[in-house]
Write an enzyme that holds these catalytic residues in place. Sequence first.
Site, PDB file in Angstrom:
ATOM      1  CG  ASP A 131      -1.678  -1.337   1.322  1.00 29.91           C
ATOM      2  OD1 ASP A 131      -2.487  -1.617   0.435  1.00 29.91           O
ATOM      3  OD2 ASP A 131      -1.414  -2.114   2.263  1.00 29.91           O
TER       4      ASP A 131
ATOM      5  CG  HIS B 252      -3.259  -5.257   3.277  1.00 33.08           C
ATOM      6  ND1 HIS B 252      -2.870  -4.366   2.306  1.00 33.08           N
ATOM      7  CD2 HIS B 252      -3.498  -6.419   2.627  1.00 33.08           C
ATOM      8  CE1 HIS B 252      -2.867  -4.972   1.131  1.00 33.08           C
ATOM      9  NE2 HIS B 252      -3.246  -6.219   1.302  1.00 33.08           N
TER      10      HIS B 252
HETATM   11  N1  LIG Z   1      -0.512  -8.182   2.360  1.00 29.97           N
HETATM   12  C1  LIG Z   1      -0.544  -7.917   1.068  1.00 29.97           C
HETATM   13  O1  LIG Z   1      -0.242  -6.788   0.648  1.00 29.97           O
HETATM   14  C2  LIG Z   1      -0.911  -8.954   0.048  1.00 29.97           C
HETATM   15  C3  LIG Z   1      -1.391 -10.183   0.430  1.00 29.97           C
HETATM   16  N2  LIG Z   1      -1.747 -11.122  -0.498  1.00 29.97           N
HETATM   17  C4  LIG Z   1      -2.212 -12.422  -0.001  1.00 29.97           C
HETATM   18  O2  LIG Z   1      -1.152 -13.387  -0.072  1.00 29.97           O
HETATM   19  C5  LIG Z   1      -1.695 -14.697  -0.093  1.00 29.97           C
HETATM   20  C6  LIG Z   1      -1.034 -15.560  -1.169  1.00 29.97           C
HETATM   21  O3  LIG Z   1      -1.319 -15.049  -2.441  1.00 29.97           O
HETATM   22  P1  LIG Z   1      -0.854 -15.813  -3.781  1.00 29.97           P
HETATM   23  O4  LIG Z   1       0.561 -16.223  -3.716  1.00 29.97           O
HETATM   24  O5  LIG Z   1      -1.321 -14.978  -4.898  1.00 29.97           O
HETATM   25  O6  LIG Z   1      -1.786 -17.106  -3.694  1.00 29.97           O
HETATM   26  P2  LIG Z   1      -1.626 -18.517  -4.449  1.00 29.97           P
HETATM   27  O7  LIG Z   1      -2.941 -19.211  -4.332  1.00 29.97           O
HETATM   28  O8  LIG Z   1      -0.998 -18.344  -5.787  1.00 29.97           O
HETATM   29  O9  LIG Z   1      -0.565 -19.262  -3.523  1.00 29.97           O
HETATM   30  C7  LIG Z   1      -0.847 -19.596  -2.202  1.00 29.97           C
HETATM   31  C8  LIG Z   1      -0.041 -20.831  -1.875  1.00 29.97           C
HETATM   32  O10 LIG Z   1      -0.202 -21.092  -0.493  1.00 29.97           O
HETATM   33  C9  LIG Z   1      -0.271 -22.491  -0.338  1.00 29.97           C
HETATM   34  N3  LIG Z   1      -0.837 -22.823   0.965  1.00 29.97           N
HETATM   35  C10 LIG Z   1      -2.136 -22.905   1.337  1.00 29.97           C
HETATM   36  N4  LIG Z   1      -2.231 -23.310   2.609  1.00 29.97           N
HETATM   37  C11 LIG Z   1      -0.971 -23.468   3.067  1.00 29.97           C
HETATM   38  C12 LIG Z   1      -0.418 -23.879   4.302  1.00 29.97           C
HETATM   39  N5  LIG Z   1      -1.192 -24.225   5.329  1.00 29.97           N
HETATM   40  N6  LIG Z   1       0.929 -23.944   4.417  1.00 29.97           N
HETATM   41  C13 LIG Z   1       1.732 -23.613   3.387  1.00 29.97           C
HETATM   42  N7  LIG Z   1       1.259 -23.232   2.178  1.00 29.97           N
HETATM   43  C14 LIG Z   1      -0.072 -23.154   2.021  1.00 29.97           C
HETATM   44  C15 LIG Z   1      -1.111 -22.925  -1.527  1.00 29.97           C
HETATM   45  O11 LIG Z   1      -1.005 -24.325  -1.759  1.00 29.97           O
HETATM   46  C16 LIG Z   1      -0.511 -22.097  -2.631  1.00 29.97           C
HETATM   47  O12 LIG Z   1       0.600 -22.726  -3.234  1.00 29.97           O
HETATM   48  C17 LIG Z   1      -3.206 -14.516  -0.275  1.00 29.97           C
HETATM   49  O13 LIG Z   1      -3.851 -14.624   0.980  1.00 29.97           O
HETATM   50  C18 LIG Z   1      -3.312 -13.096  -0.798  1.00 29.97           C
HETATM   51  O14 LIG Z   1      -4.577 -12.532  -0.540  1.00 29.97           O
HETATM   52  C19 LIG Z   1      -1.621 -10.878  -1.832  1.00 29.97           C
HETATM   53  C20 LIG Z   1      -1.144  -9.666  -2.270  1.00 29.97           C
HETATM   54  C21 LIG Z   1      -0.766  -8.612  -1.362  1.00 29.97           C
HETATM   55  O1  LIG Z   2      -6.272  -7.372  -2.948  1.00 30.32           O
HETATM   56  C1  LIG Z   2      -5.959  -8.541  -2.653  1.00 30.32           C
HETATM   57  O2  LIG Z   2      -6.744  -9.413  -2.321  1.00 30.32           O
HETATM   58  C2  LIG Z   2      -4.510  -8.872  -2.659  1.00 30.32           C
HETATM   59  C3  LIG Z   2      -3.870  -7.840  -1.841  1.00 30.32           C
HETATM   60  O3  LIG Z   2      -3.889  -7.888  -0.624  1.00 30.32           O
HETATM   61  C4  LIG Z   2      -3.420  -6.617  -2.531  1.00 30.32           C
HETATM   62  O4  LIG Z   2      -3.230  -6.631  -3.743  1.00 30.32           O
HETATM   63  O5  LIG Z   2      -3.233  -5.619  -1.841  1.00 30.32           O
END
Ligand SMILES: NC(=O)C1=CN([C@@H]2O[C@H](COP(=O)(O)OP(=O)(O)OC[C@H]3O[C@@H](n4cnc5c(N)ncnc54)[C@H](O)[C@@H]3O)[C@@H](O)[C@H]2O)C=CC1
Ligand SMILES: O=C([O-])CC(=O)C(=O)O
Length: 337
Positions: free
Chosen positions: A159, A187
Site C-alpha cells: 500500500d 491492509h
Molecule cells: N498483504 C498484502 O499486501 C498482500 C497479500 N496477499 C495475499 O497473499 C496470499 C497468497 O497469495 P498468492 O501467492 O497470490 O496465492 P496462491 O494461491 O498463488 O498461492 C498460495 C499458496 O499457499 C499455499 N498454501 C495454502 N495453505 C498453506 C499452508 N497451510 N501452508 C503452506 N502453504 C499453504 C497454496 O497451496 C498455494 O501454493 C493470499 O492470501 C493473498 O490474498 C496478496 C497480495 C498482497
Molecule cells: O487485494 C488482494 O486481495 C490482494 C492484496 O492484498 C493486494 O493486492 O493488496
Amino acid sequence: MAEPIRVVVTGAAGQIAYSLLYMIARGEVFGKDQPIVLHLLDIPPMVGVLEGVVMELADCALPLLVEVVPTTDPAVGFKDVSAAFLVGAMPRKEGMERKDLLSANVKIFRTQGQALDKFAKKDVKVLVVGNPANTNALVCSSYAPSIPRENFSAMTRLDQNRATSQIAAKLGVPISAVKNIIIWGNHSSTQYPDAGQAKVTANGTVKSVVDAINDNGYLQGSFVETVQKRGAAVIAARKMSSAMSAAKAACDHMHDWWNGTAPAQFVSMGVFSDGSYDSPKDVIFSFPVEIKNKQWKIVSGLTLSDFAKTKLSVTGKELQEEKDEALSVLDSNVSNL
Ligand SMILES: NC(=O)C1=CN([C@@H]2O[C@H](COP(=O)(O)OP(=O)(O)OC[C@H]3O[C@@H](n4cnc5c(N)ncnc54)[C@H](O)[C@@H]3O)[C@@H](O)[C@H]2O)C=CC1
Ligand SMILES: O=C([O-])CC(=O)C(=O)O
C-alpha cells in the site's frame, strides 16, 4: 562470507512466492554477502509444483543460495529459521473483501504460530503477507508465546509503494523523490493512505507533498480511494491478485527491518498497537516506524488532521471486529489474543 541464514517462505508453490524466492535468493533482502538456505513450505497437493520451483531455483545458478529445503512439514519448514515470509493462504477473488478470507485462513496461522514457537529461532522476524494479513499476524503471534510479539508484523508496504507511486506520478517526479507516505491501520479498503507528513525533493529543494500538490480534494478523495482499492483493481484486470508487486513489497519490508531505515525516514508496517494515535491496543495496526538494530519504533508526535483522525478510527474499528471474529473461529481460550 557470513554463515548462511535459514529463511522460510510459505505458499512457496504459489504466485507471490514465484517472484519472491528469486529476489531473496539474489540477495536483495539480506544483502549480497549473506548466503541463504531457503525453506519452501507448501501443502501436499502442491508437491509437484514445488519440485518445479526447486528445479528453477537450481537453474538460476544463484551464488548466495547454498541449499533449498522443499517440504510440506511445518516442523522442517520452520526449523531454525531467522526470517519467515508467511505468504501461504487463500487469495481473494473478484467481489470479496480480504476479511472474507478470515475463516479459511486464520487456522493456517494458528498452526504456523505453533510451529514457529517450537522450531524457529527466538529472534525470528515474521512477516505475514497472507490475507487478512493484520489479523493473521495477530493470531500467529498469539500461538507463539516464546517469541517476542515485536517480531511479528503484517505487510502494508505494498500500500505504501502504491501510494508513493501515485504521488510521484501526480507530481511528475521519480519515485525516489517522495518519502514518508504513511499507511495507517488495516491492509483493507479501510486503510488510510496519508500524504500529510510526506516530503518531495524537486530541483534540489525539499517541500511538503501537501504544499506541492496543493489540492486537498485530491489528497482526501481520489488518492485515498485509488490506494484503498488498488488490490481489487488488479484482481479485476488480472483475474488474480497482485503478485509481482506483493513480492517486491515483501522484500522492501524485510529489507528495511533487517537493515534499518535512513535518518529522518520512516516506513509503514503492521505491528502490535500500543494505543498510539488513539488506535485500539493489541491489534496489529499499520503505523509509521523507524528501524534501528532490527527493532522498529512507532514514530511519535505527528500531528494529525481531524480528517485523518476519523479515518484512523474507522480502520481501527474494523481491526477490532476482525479480532473478535478470529476469536470466534479459533479456540476462545487463547489467553493473549
Ligand atoms: N498483504 C498484502 O499486501 C498482500 C497479500 N496477499 C495475499 O497473499 C496470499 C497468497 O497469495 P498468492 O501467492 O497470490 O496465492 P496462491 O494461491 O498463488 O498461492 C498460495 C499458496 O499457499 C499455499 N498454501 C495454502 N495453505 C498453506 C499452508 N497451510 N501452508 C503452506 N502453504 C499453504 C497454496 O497451496 C498455494 O501454493 C493470499 O492470501 C493473498 O490474498 C496478496 C497480495 C498482497
Ligand atoms: O487485494 C488482494 O486481495 C490482494 C492484496 O492484498 C493486494 O493486492 O493488496
